[in-house]
Design a protein around this motif. Structure first.
Motif, PDB file in Angstrom:
ATOM      1  N   LEU A 317      -2.233  11.354   7.595  1.00 49.73           N
ATOM      2  CA  LEU A 317      -2.158  12.467   6.646  1.00 49.73           C
ATOM      3  C   LEU A 317      -3.425  13.315   6.634  1.00 49.73           C
ATOM      4  N   GLY A 318      -4.206  13.214   7.684  1.00 49.95           N
ATOM      5  CA  GLY A 318      -5.436  13.995   7.766  1.00 49.95           C
ATOM      6  C   GLY A 318      -6.605  13.247   7.169  1.00 49.95           C
ATOM      7  N   GLY A 319      -6.895  13.473   5.888  1.00 52.54           N
ATOM      8  CA  GLY A 319      -8.040  12.827   5.249  1.00 52.54           C
ATOM      9  C   GLY A 319      -7.833  11.357   4.968  1.00 52.54           C
ATOM     10  N   GLU A 320      -6.581  10.896   5.043  1.00 54.19           N
ATOM     11  CA  GLU A 320      -6.287   9.485   4.809  1.00 54.19           C
ATOM     12  C   GLU A 320      -5.103   9.067   5.665  1.00 54.19           C
ATOM     13  N   ASN A 321      -4.987   7.763   5.862  1.00 56.18           N
ATOM     14  CA  ASN A 321      -3.852   7.201   6.577  1.00 56.18           C
ATOM     15  C   ASN A 321      -3.125   6.223   5.670  1.00 56.18           C
ATOM     16  N   LEU A 322      -1.799   6.216   5.731  1.00 53.84           N
ATOM     17  CA  LEU A 322      -1.006   5.193   5.064  1.00 53.84           C
ATOM     18  C   LEU A 322      -0.604   4.158   6.109  1.00 53.84           C
ATOM     19  N   VAL A 323      -1.014   2.927   5.862  1.00 54.18           N
ATOM     20  CA  VAL A 323      -0.765   1.839   6.812  1.00 54.18           C
ATOM     21  C   VAL A 323       0.238   0.877   6.183  1.00 54.18           C
ATOM     22  N   TYR A 324       1.267   0.510   6.931  1.00 56.98           N
ATOM     23  CA  TYR A 324       2.334  -0.354   6.412  1.00 56.98           C
ATOM     24  C   TYR A 324       2.334  -1.686   7.142  1.00 56.98           C
ATOM     25  N   PHE A 325       2.467  -2.760   6.376  1.00 54.76           N
ATOM     26  CA  PHE A 325       2.614  -4.098   6.945  1.00 54.76           C
ATOM     27  C   PHE A 325       3.411  -4.943   5.962  1.00 54.76           C
ATOM     28  N   THR A 326       3.843  -6.121   6.396  1.00 56.34           N
ATOM     29  CA  THR A 326       4.632  -6.988   5.518  1.00 56.34           C
ATOM     30  C   THR A 326       3.830  -8.234   5.158  1.00 56.34           C
ATOM     31  N   MET A 327       4.062  -8.689   3.926  1.00 60.25           N
ATOM     32  CA  MET A 327       3.526  -9.976   3.473  1.00 60.25           C
ATOM     33  C   MET A 327       4.666 -10.679   2.757  1.00 60.25           C
ATOM     34  N   GLY A 328       5.148 -11.777   3.364  1.00 62.17           N
ATOM     35  CA  GLY A 328       6.359 -12.405   2.863  1.00 62.17           C
ATOM     36  C   GLY A 328       7.530 -11.468   3.095  1.00 62.17           C
ATOM     37  N   GLU A 329       8.308 -11.208   2.048  1.00 59.59           N
ATOM     38  CA  GLU A 329       9.456 -10.314   2.168  1.00 59.59           C
ATOM     39  C   GLU A 329       9.151  -8.912   1.664  1.00 59.59           C
ATOM     40  N   ARG A 330       7.910  -8.652   1.265  1.00 62.82           N
ATOM     41  CA  ARG A 330       7.573  -7.363   0.668  1.00 62.82           C
ATOM     42  C   ARG A 330       6.839  -6.464   1.664  1.00 62.82           C
ATOM     43  N   MET A 331       7.210  -5.169   1.639  1.00 62.58           N
ATOM     44  CA  MET A 331       6.493  -4.173   2.432  1.00 62.58           C
ATOM     45  C   MET A 331       5.271  -3.726   1.640  1.00 62.58           C
ATOM     46  N   ILE A 332       4.115  -3.725   2.294  1.00 60.81           N
ATOM     47  CA  ILE A 332       2.844  -3.396   1.639  1.00 60.81           C
ATOM     48  C   ILE A 332       2.297  -2.102   2.244  1.00 60.81           C
ATOM     49  N   THR A 333       1.721  -1.259   1.393  1.00 64.60           N
ATOM     50  CA  THR A 333       1.110  -0.004   1.833  1.00 64.60           C
ATOM     51  C   THR A 333      -0.381  -0.018   1.526  1.00 64.60           C
ATOM     52  N   ALA A 334      -1.186   0.338   2.510  1.00 61.98           N
ATOM     53  CA  ALA A 334      -2.629   0.520   2.305  1.00 61.98           C
ATOM     54  C   ALA A 334      -2.969   1.981   2.550  1.00 61.98           C
ATOM     55  N   LYS A 335      -3.746   2.565   1.636  1.00 61.74           N
ATOM     56  CA  LYS A 335      -4.206   3.942   1.818  1.00 61.74           C
ATOM     57  C   LYS A 335      -5.662   3.874   2.273  1.00 61.74           C
ATOM     58  N   VAL A 336      -5.901   4.128   3.545  1.00 64.85           N
ATOM     59  CA  VAL A 336      -7.227   3.929   4.117  1.00 64.85           C
ATOM     60  C   VAL A 336      -7.814   5.261   4.581  1.00 64.85           C
ATOM     61  N   SER A 337      -9.062   5.234   4.971  1.00 62.59           N
ATOM     62  CA  SER A 337      -9.749   6.440   5.424  1.00 62.59           C
ATOM     63  C   SER A 337      -9.044   7.055   6.627  1.00 62.59           C
ATOM     64  N   GLY A 338      -9.043   8.392   6.667  1.00 66.62           N
ATOM     65  CA  GLY A 338      -8.475   9.078   7.812  1.00 66.62           C
ATOM     66  C   GLY A 338      -9.262   8.846   9.090  1.00 66.62           C
TER      67      GLY A 338
END
Length: 369
Positions: A317-338
């Motif tokens: 997304l330019g200034g930030e990245n949304l990173v997706y991964f799973t933990m157990g059965e749940r989808m997790i989102t991390a908002k990290v530096s671009g």
């Protein structure tokens, strides 16, 4: 202007398809302060528009009382409540000029020509409509039409302004512009405004306080800051915030150890005391996407809670990245530096900032204080 008081208000409707009744709003009690900008927010069918329509007098509550100022308005006709309503549909008269649209309601109220002129000049000045008064609605953009609809409410100088999803027909850029204009308008008028939206970004940017509703029940009433930082339950935590809060199934193994799948996290010492009663129990950990860091960029947070996790997908997304991964059965989102260099399907070390954690009771879904 005036305050509004909702006292044990319930609204039920007859369910023609299934028979019986359903409750659209259940035993709502709260107060809207004089000159406050209060926003109702929630998913479709949660009861927010029904609540607004009851304040307006367009729906009659099944039980309870509604006060505008110090008057009970239960049996009062909408036109006698001294309110003005702006709808999702602009509801402008297409054959009239903008000036005639603004004047129409005032003429019906037998307002003098001098006063009508004065009020139209005032409204058109603060809304930037001066050069549009001779045009017809079809000659205006969506944003301009919405300003006219707001102007038609302003000229009436009501005690209360009611807005029912007024920006939902506009494109994204115009919605941002109109949000700014509505916030400025509230400051200029010092008006009591009640606003309904399904868009939590609108709610967070406009409301001084927000009423979060779900299935006819008020979940929480608080300022945008408090809703974000101290959600009352998992519904509020997941609804407020974009992207929404992440939830992890967890077990509180000891006073300061939290197990999430195969990972064990250490609970910050400052938070240990409030969770003591849940040792040995299944709980839900809540963590905002911005509180999960690429370890290479975790400069300002403790790095003792971290794990290597395989990345599923990334949105740049330019200034930030949304990173997706799973933990157990749940989808997790991390908002990290671009600036983070992360690729799908690679393993990466992420830091979980548990200083910002929330724990929820898995059965009641209430936040554990």
């Amino acid at each position: 202007m005036a305050s509004i008081k909702i006292e044990n208000v319930t609204k039920t409707f007859v369910d023609d398809k299934r028979g019986g009744t359903f409750t659209a709003v259940n035993d709502a009690t709260f107060e809207i302060k004089d000159k406050e900008f209060l926003v109702f927010v929630g998913p479709s069918g949660c009861g927010k528009t029904t609540s607004l329509r009851m304040i307006a007098g367009l729906e009659r509550q099944t039980s309870g009382n509604i006060y505008i100022g110090d008057k009970v308005v239960n049996n009062m006709h909408p036109k006698d409540r001294d309110i003005a309503m702006v709808f999702q549909d602009y509801a402008l008269y297409p054959h009239m000029t903008i000036e005639q649209n603004l004047a129409f309601g005032l003429k019906n109220m037998k307002t003098s020509k001098e006063e009508i002129k004065e009020k139209i000049e005032y409204a058109s000045k603060i809304l930037g409509l001066d050069e549009l008064l001779d045009r017809k609605p079809k000659e205006l953009s969506g944003g301009q039409r919405q300003r006219v609809a707001v102007g038609r409410a302003i000229v009436r100088n009501p005690k209360v302004f009611l807005f029912d999803e007024p920006l939902s027909n506009l494109d994204a850029k115009l919605r941002v512009q109109m949000r700014i204009e509505l916030a400025e308008l509230h400051q200029r008028l010092g008006a009591t405004i009640v606003y309904v939206t399904h868009d939590q970004v609108e709610a967070m940017t406009l409301g001084e306080r927000i009423v979060v509703m779900n299935k006819g029940e008020i979940q929480q009433i608080a300022s945008p800051r408090d809703l974000y930082r101290n959600p009352a339950n998992m519904f509020v935590a997941g609804f407020i915030g974009s992207p929404p809060m992440n939830f992890f199934d967890a077990i509180l193994e000891s006073e300061n150890k939290l197990r999430v799948g195969e990972l064990t996290f250490t609970i910050p010492e400052a938070l240990v005391k409030q969770y003591k009663g849940y040792v040995g129990k299944n709980v839900v950990l809540g963590l905002r996407p911005e509180d999960i860091y690429d370890e290479e960029f975790a400069f300002t947070v403790p790095t003792d809670n971290k794990a290597n996790i395989k990345v599923k997908a990334i949105e740049h997304l330019g200034g930030e990245n949304l990173v997706y991964f799973t933990m157990g059965e749940r989808m997790i989102t991390a908002k990290v530096s671009g600036e983070s260099f992360i690729r799908p399907l690679e393993e990466k070390s992420f830091v979980f900032n548990l200083d910002k954690m929330h724990l929820f009771d898995r059965e009641t879904e209430l936040r554990i204080f």
